[in-house]
Design an enzyme around this catalytic site. Structure first.
Site, short mmCIF file in Angstrom:
data_model
loop_
_atom_site.label_atom_id
_atom_site.label_comp_id
_atom_site.label_asym_id
_atom_site.label_seq_id
_atom_site.Cartn_x
_atom_site.Cartn_y
_atom_site.Cartn_z
N HIS A 123 0.86 -1.19 0.00
CA HIS A 123 0.00 0.00 0.00
C HIS A 123 0.90 1.24 0.00
CE1 HIS A 123 -2.82 2.95 1.76
NE2 HIS A 123 -3.80 2.14 1.42
N ASP A 200 3.00 -4.02 8.19
CA ASP A 200 1.76 -3.25 8.07
C ASP A 200 0.61 -4.24 8.23
OD1 ASP A 200 -0.51 -1.97 7.21
OD2 ASP A 200 0.26 -1.46 5.22
N GLN A 203 -4.64 -4.77 7.21
CA GLN A 203 -5.67 -5.67 6.69
C GLN A 203 -5.71 -7.01 7.43
OE1 GLN A 203 -8.04 -4.95 4.58
NE2 GLN A 203 -7.28 -2.95 3.92
N LYS A 226 -10.53 -0.17 10.53
CA LYS A 226 -10.70 -1.37 9.71
C LYS A 226 -11.04 -2.58 10.57
CE LYS A 226 -7.42 0.19 6.19
NZ LYS A 226 -8.24 0.55 5.03
N CYS A 363 -4.74 2.49 -3.70
CA CYS A 363 -3.48 3.01 -3.11
C CYS A 363 -2.35 2.02 -3.30
CB CYS A 363 -3.65 3.38 -1.64
SG CYS A 363 -4.79 4.71 -1.38
N1 PMP Z 1 -2.00 -0.45 4.70
C1 PMP Z 1 -2.97 -1.15 4.12
C2 PMP Z 1 -2.69 -2.54 3.65
C3 PMP Z 1 -4.24 -0.60 3.99
O1 PMP Z 1 -5.22 -1.31 3.42
C4 PMP Z 1 -4.46 0.72 4.45
C5 PMP Z 1 -5.81 1.38 4.29
N2 PMP Z 1 -6.35 1.24 3.02
C6 PMP Z 1 -3.41 1.40 5.05
C7 PMP Z 1 -2.19 0.79 5.16
C8 PMP Z 1 -3.57 2.78 5.57
O2 PMP Z 1 -4.50 2.81 6.61
P1 PMP Z 1 -5.04 4.20 7.16
O3 PMP Z 1 -5.52 4.97 5.96
O4 PMP Z 1 -6.14 3.82 8.09
O5 PMP Z 1 -3.90 4.89 7.83
#
Ligand code: PMP
Length: 404
Positions: A123, A200, A203, A226, A363
């Protein structure tokens, strides 16, 4: 026993549809989950009955808020298997947590020639903060390629590693395909060459038990929203020895012990990374979400989600013009493209039929580039979805194809 309908009944937004009188099938939980009533109540209760600033002031309300805020930290520590609550730093979310590590740990430690290893399916939140710090320090980003089936292989990480590797940034589970990365092996190999690993977990935490100590992760980050908690609260886990050695990041109130124009001294962990008034209600509501999750039969609830994902896969994979991207049998998401049709057109036609899902690059531009697509359509399934919703989704896709 896991009763999907009883769980579903606890989510008002699912009951009502996200838009007043429209019944929306919500298949966008990988972007953000709905919130169970108990979490909404925790926020309402905090603001309507408590509401005081934490770690300052001298009245009972602030003492109570502080106690709950710190208990929430304990709950998070236990939830992810941290050895101490000092290893839990509140952030706004996964993104902020990664930026904290990049700007505090990495910025002071990296020098020219050092390498940061990052996989192609990450991401943007796990790429861009590292690019910024690489620019600031003269370090280099080393990309690990993704395989065409949307998996990442230990051997590729291994070949990317060398004596210059200082940091490895790896996602636990992909937000695009739900791919599990081989984090255990990658962490072990990274440690063999003296590199630290940031995982990270954005998910992962809603779907599986995470034990940061067993994983031996140096840093692990996630967002509350999430996993059934509100937006604006997230977590940085860091090994205490690392967090202790890191310089402060944001400056302000609460992260200091004494401020003077000659010399300012800083708080111990975790306060040294928490400048300013924190998201107290968010932290308390995140702890409520965790307790709520802990009370579920998580194996059964995950089996339910996988059944939904599998049902959607089985039905959609036989439809002409649909190509499923990187299908993972154990995932909670299903990603596809419709040959010759822009992903946003598909999503718009689905939205018109009351199906809410995500279309775009998710993203993950580098992953899209590797796949040779501009974007995809992603349905993500959660604990509150039903078989009927999956069938409605599949019918809506087929109807959309008729129109296109
Ligand atoms: N890493 C992953 C794998 C994600 O799916 C996301 C959110 N789409 C993020 C990081 C970033 O999370 P946040 O926008 O809540 O900071």
């Amino acid at each position: 026993m896991f009763d999907p309908l009883a769980v579903r009944a606890q989510f008002p937004a699912v009951q009502n549809g996200s838009h007043d009188d429209e019944c929306t099938v919500y298949l966008d939980s990988a972007a953000t989950t709905h919130k169970p009533q108990i979490v909404i109540d925790a926020i309402t209760h905090y603001y309507s009955q408590q509401n005081a600033n934490v770690h300052r002031g001298s009245h009972r309300l602030t003492a109570k808020a502080t106690e709950q805020f710190e208990q929430a930290r304990d709950t998070v520590a236990t939830f992810i298997g941290a050895t101490s609550s000092k290893e839990i730093v509140w952030t706004r979310g996964a993104t902020e947590a990664i930026n904290l590590v990049a700007q505090s740990y990495a910025r002071t430690m990296l020098t020219e020639g050092d390498e940061i290893v990052i996989g192609e399916m990450e991401h943007h939140a796990n790429i861009v903060p590292w690019q910024i710090v690489a620019e600031q320090t003269g370090a280099t980003i080393v990309k690990v390629p993704m395989h065409p089936d949307c998996t990442m292989k230990v051997e590729d990480y291994q070949s990317a590693f060398n004596a210059n590797t200082k940091i490895v940034a790896i996602g636990h589970v992909s937000n695009v395909t739900g791919t599990h990365q081989p984090i255990e092996q990658v962490i072990a190999l990274a440690h063999d060459i003296g590199a630290v690993v940031l995982v990270d977990g954005a998910q992962a935490v809603a779907h599986e038990n995470v034990d940061v100590t067993a994983l031996d992760a140096d840093f692990y980050v996630f967002s509350g929203h999430k996993m059934f908690a509100p937006t604006g609260i997230g977590v940085l886990y860091g090994k205490q020895s690392l967090l202790d050695s890191m310089p402060v990041w944001h400056g302000g109130g609460k992260m200091v012990t004494k401020v003077s124009f000659d010399k300012t001294t800083f708080n111990d962990l975790p306060g040294k990374f928490e400048a300013g008034t924190p998201n107290t209600a968010g932290a308390i509501a995140l702890a409520t979400a965790i307790e709520w999750l802990n009370n579920l039969d998580r194996a059964a609830s995950e089996a339910h989600i996988k059944r939904l994902q599998n049902r959607a896969y089985t039905k959609l994979s036989t439809v002409d013009d649909i190509s499923i991207i990187g299908y993972q049998a154990d995932a909670s998401v299903l990603t596809f493209v419709v040959d010759g049709v822009h992903h946003q057109d598909v999503a718009t036609l689905l939205d018109q039929q009351g199906i809410a899902l995500r279309a775009g690059h998710h993203c993950a531009h580098p992953m899209m580039d590797a796949l040779g697509v501009k974007g995809t359509v992603r349905a993500s399934f959660a604990i509150y979805n039903t078989v009927e919703e999956v069938d409605a989704f599949v019918s809506a896709v087929i109807k959309a194809l008729d129109i296109l």
